[in-house]
Scaffold this active site. Sequence first.
Site: not given
Length: 125
Positions: A32-34, A38, A43, A45
Amino acid sequence: MKQLTLSYAPYSHFHVAAALLCEDGTVYTGCNIENASYSATNCAERTAFFKAVSEGKRTFSCIVIAGGRDGKTVEYCPPCGVCRQVMREFCDPSKFQVVLARSLEDYKVFLLEELLPESFGPETL
């Protein structure tokens, strides 16, 4: 999964890793890369799927997902709704397996159709 350590989660501190198995045996990983906004977050996946699709892969067998707060896999980490829909775009829901792992010995296996019943797919259009 090594990808847990590569995860970029400075806001939620919830690290997720995924390994996507293509039908030809190739594996694509993702984390995941925030993002501070936001909504621009991606995600693990979807990262794995997008990497695979960008390399020309279109047929997949299963995905393994692990994650947790501060990278500790205490609970199972099911995919969010958006990720389930991306899986549905490329996978047969009656065959594609989603593996939720806490460790190599502790995991649950679901078919995509169990996680996304009555789904909307390409054949719906």
